[in-house]
Design an enzyme around this catalytic site. Sequence first.
Site, PDB file in Angstrom:
ATOM      1  N   ALA A  24       0.750  -1.207  -0.023  1.00 44.84           N
ATOM      2  CA  ALA A  24       0.014  -0.122   0.222  1.00 44.84           C
ATOM      3  C   ALA A  24       0.944   1.209   0.045  1.00 44.84           C
ATOM      4  CB  ALA A  24      -0.993   0.103   1.149  1.00 44.84           C
ATOM      5  N   ALA A  25       1.912   1.300   0.660  1.00 42.74           N
ATOM      6  CA  ALA A  25       2.815   2.491   0.711  1.00 42.74           C
ATOM      7  C   ALA A  25       3.117   2.961  -0.563  1.00 42.74           C
ATOM      8  CB  ALA A  25       3.971   2.289   1.762  1.00 42.74           C
ATOM      9  N   ASP A  72       1.944  -3.366   3.947  1.00 44.39           N
ATOM     10  CA  ASP A  72       3.081  -3.289   3.339  1.00 44.39           C
ATOM     11  C   ASP A  72       3.999  -3.968   4.455  1.00 44.39           C
ATOM     12  OD1 ASP A  72       4.048  -1.238   0.908  1.00 44.39           O
ATOM     13  OD2 ASP A  72       5.497  -1.541   2.451  1.00 44.39           O
ATOM     14  N   ASP A 130       4.548  -9.349   5.681  1.00 39.55           N
ATOM     15  CA  ASP A 130       5.150 -10.103   4.052  1.00 39.55           C
ATOM     16  C   ASP A 130       3.802 -10.805   3.603  1.00 39.55           C
ATOM     17  OD1 ASP A 130       5.941 -11.687   2.117  1.00 39.55           O
ATOM     18  OD2 ASP A 130       7.946 -11.617   2.815  1.00 39.55           O
ATOM     19  N   CYS A 133       3.277  -0.275 -11.887  1.00 40.72           N
ATOM     20  CA  CYS A 133       3.760   0.921 -12.412  1.00 40.72           C
ATOM     21  C   CYS A 133       4.892   0.635 -13.528  1.00 40.72           C
ATOM     22  CB  CYS A 133       4.159   2.228 -11.637  1.00 40.72           C
ATOM     23  SG  CYS A 133       5.357   1.226 -10.580  1.00 40.72           S
TER      24      CYS A 133
END
Length: 458
Positions: free
Chosen positions: A270-271, A290, A316, A385
């Site tokens: 999430a971070a 995260d 994890d 990304c």
Amino acid sequence: MSKLPKKNNKPSNGAPAERLEKPGFAARKVAADILGNVVHKKRPLDGELDMASGHSGFRALAANDRALVRAIAGAALRHRGEITEILGRLLDRDIPEKTGRVLDILHVAIAQMQFLDIPDRAAVSLAVDHASMDRRARPYKGLVNGVLRRLGRERDEITSDLDAPRLNTPDWLWESWQAAYGEEGARAIAKAHEREAALDLTVKADAAAWAEKLDGVVVGAGSVRLTKKGAVDALEGFEDGAWWVQDAAASLPAKLLGDVSGKQVADLCAAPGGKTAQLAAVGAEITAIDISKARLKRLAENMTRLGLSVTTVAADLREFEPEVLFDAILLDAPCSATGTIRRHPDVPWIKKPYDIEKLSEIQTALLDRVMSWLKPGGVLVYCTCSLERAEGEGQAEAFLERNKDRVSLVPVDASEIGGLAESVTPEGYLRCRPDQSAGPETGLFGMDGFFAARFRVS
């Protein structure tokens, strides 16, 4: 061609290495040091520029010098292929190893001369001073001076025929993009990387009003793109938590979960929390997970500023077991980040093909693991990304094939993402590219490279 010098450990002209530093010297020295750490030691640029834990010399500089270092390092990395080619045309043979920061000094100087609004004389003089004060580079200060002065005299002849998009893209990346997008597509992507990314904001409400307040324009699916850059925390709305920084493309995957108000949603990996904030802002009950406690701490701080309530878990994912099943999951998987090169110009020079292979294995494992955390009929959005098919389309297709009896693809419609039809593939995946339009009516181009696929699990 400039000749390499004979070995000589004595400063020429009797100039002491301890000469007083000129204004701007410290910034150039730090820039060369950071550049070397990135390209030779594969340290991420963001880490080197971190004000809490980054390069000690950088943290010690005044604010204006830190800005100069950022500009120089960014230009030197964004145009590294061009600068390497320029040096190849100026030198009769390669500079030997164990010569201190000679190459980094030259790259920093050429970045200023070619791509920044800095006078040649200042770039040359400070580069020579730097070489003079570096014990191993000192024998090459004459070379540094000669090479840079010749570039200043013969710039047009030396640089007029440079193929910047191709030179600034390592072979393995160029081949990957050619295979995925064709020659024209690869060139368009590489050319888009020559420009630094714009600053986009995601707002809680009324994007048009915030665009007017902040002198911006609405792009993508409701992001606000600022036309000017400045200190983010000085902008109206920052202290009030009215918005957060998030690339227009990065804001799209969360929208694919649909109406999540009141639903149990997991934001995985999430971070720093842009997608977490999006989901919390529309009423989802968010569990943000995260592996990094430090990154989760920053996420929690961001949520406090934004006035949003989320549950955070440091774990994890390969070992974590949720206590309840979720209605929806957003898996922003670890990836090569080749879609973020406009804002992270170090990526092409610190990543290698084997990184893609290793990360692809992790992505596969995470997809197979987290699908069992969904309630029957739940929605899973997988995103990266990355511009690499192995981390996007390839992962989605393989996931569907492995789970054909339990998983179905829910195609993306352009109406869900602000009408960005160019970013929807024929299969129904989301595929944003940095050379694509940021909005049909804006006339603006450029978003992060992003992939997302939406699945329904029975």
